[in-house]
Design a protein around this motif. Sequence first.
Motif, PDB file in Angstrom:
ATOM      1  N   MET A  91      44.878 154.472 -37.297  1.00  0.00           N
ATOM      2  CA  MET A  91      45.873 155.466 -37.022  1.00  0.00           C
ATOM      3  C   MET A  91      47.216 155.066 -37.645  1.00  0.00           C
ATOM      4  SD  MET A  91      47.144 157.115 -33.424  1.00  0.00           S
ATOM      5  CE  MET A  91      47.789 155.625 -32.737  1.00  0.00           C
ATOM      6  N   ASN A  92      47.563 153.797 -37.565  1.00  0.00           N
ATOM      7  CA  ASN A  92      48.843 153.351 -38.116  1.00  0.00           C
ATOM      8  C   ASN A  92      48.940 153.644 -39.609  1.00  0.00           C
ATOM      9  OD1 ASN A  92      49.869 152.489 -35.688  1.00  0.00           O
ATOM     10  ND2 ASN A  92      49.062 150.425 -35.923  1.00  0.00           N
ATOM     11  N   ARG A  93      47.846 153.459 -40.336  1.00  0.00           N
ATOM     12  CA  ARG A  93      47.871 153.742 -41.779  1.00  0.00           C
ATOM     13  C   ARG A  93      48.059 155.231 -42.037  1.00  0.00           C
ATOM     14  NH1 ARG A  93      43.446 149.758 -44.607  1.00  0.00           N
ATOM     15  NH2 ARG A  93      44.554 147.837 -44.111  1.00  0.00           N
ATOM     16  N   CYS A  94      47.429 156.062 -41.221  1.00  0.00           N
ATOM     17  CA  CYS A  94      47.621 157.516 -41.359  1.00  0.00           C
ATOM     18  C   CYS A  94      49.068 157.895 -41.089  1.00  0.00           C
ATOM     19  CB  CYS A  94      46.691 158.262 -40.413  1.00  0.00           C
ATOM     20  SG  CYS A  94      44.968 158.233 -40.921  1.00  0.00           S
ATOM     21  N   LEU A  95      49.662 157.278 -40.064  1.00  0.00           N
ATOM     22  CA  LEU A  95      51.068 157.553 -39.766  1.00  0.00           C
ATOM     23  C   LEU A  95      51.964 157.125 -40.917  1.00  0.00           C
ATOM     24  CD1 LEU A  95      51.393 156.615 -35.998  1.00  0.00           C
ATOM     25  CD2 LEU A  95      51.652 158.877 -37.028  1.00  0.00           C
ATOM     26  N   GLU A  96      51.678 155.963 -41.495  1.00  0.00           N
ATOM     27  CA  GLU A  96      52.467 155.491 -42.626  1.00  0.00           C
ATOM     28  C   GLU A  96      52.353 156.445 -43.814  1.00  0.00           C
ATOM     29  OE1 GLU A  96      51.413 151.493 -43.659  1.00  0.00           O
ATOM     30  OE2 GLU A  96      51.747 150.775 -41.614  1.00  0.00           O
ATOM     31  N   ARG A  97      51.147 156.932 -44.060  1.00  0.00           N
ATOM     32  CA  ARG A  97      50.920 157.781 -45.232  1.00  0.00           C
ATOM     33  C   ARG A  97      51.363 159.232 -45.029  1.00  0.00           C
ATOM     34  NH1 ARG A  97      45.373 158.538 -48.724  1.00  0.00           N
ATOM     35  NH2 ARG A  97      46.235 160.099 -50.122  1.00  0.00           N
ATOM     36  N   PHE A  98      51.025 159.822 -43.851  1.00  0.00           N
ATOM     37  CA  PHE A  98      51.254 161.251 -43.647  1.00  0.00           C
ATOM     38  C   PHE A  98      52.415 161.565 -42.698  1.00  0.00           C
ATOM     39  CE2 PHE A  98      46.675 160.777 -44.535  1.00  0.00           C
ATOM     40  CZ  PHE A  98      46.629 161.463 -45.735  1.00  0.00           C
TER      41      PHE A  98
END
Length: 80
Positions: free
Chosen positions: A1-8
């Motif tokens: 989830m953290n990577r999705c938040l960083e990206r999107f």
Amino acid sequence: MNRCLERFGKVWVVQPHNEQEKCAPACWDAEREECQCSCMGVNHGSRGPAGRWKIISDSFATRWLGARMAARLIQRRSEG
């Protein structure tokens, strides 16, 4: 989830949720209009709502409504 938040910047989380409903036999057997129960009067004076309730005491009963899906939007916190 953290990577999705960083990206999107935001992400929807969808997960199973088993909601608990609370009420009481004192509410079901009520004779007057006043209700201070967490059902907010839905079951008031019903002589016992439908469904499988676990009665703990005269002032507390509960039941689980079954698996449902819950969704919430998580957004990346703005820095600053």
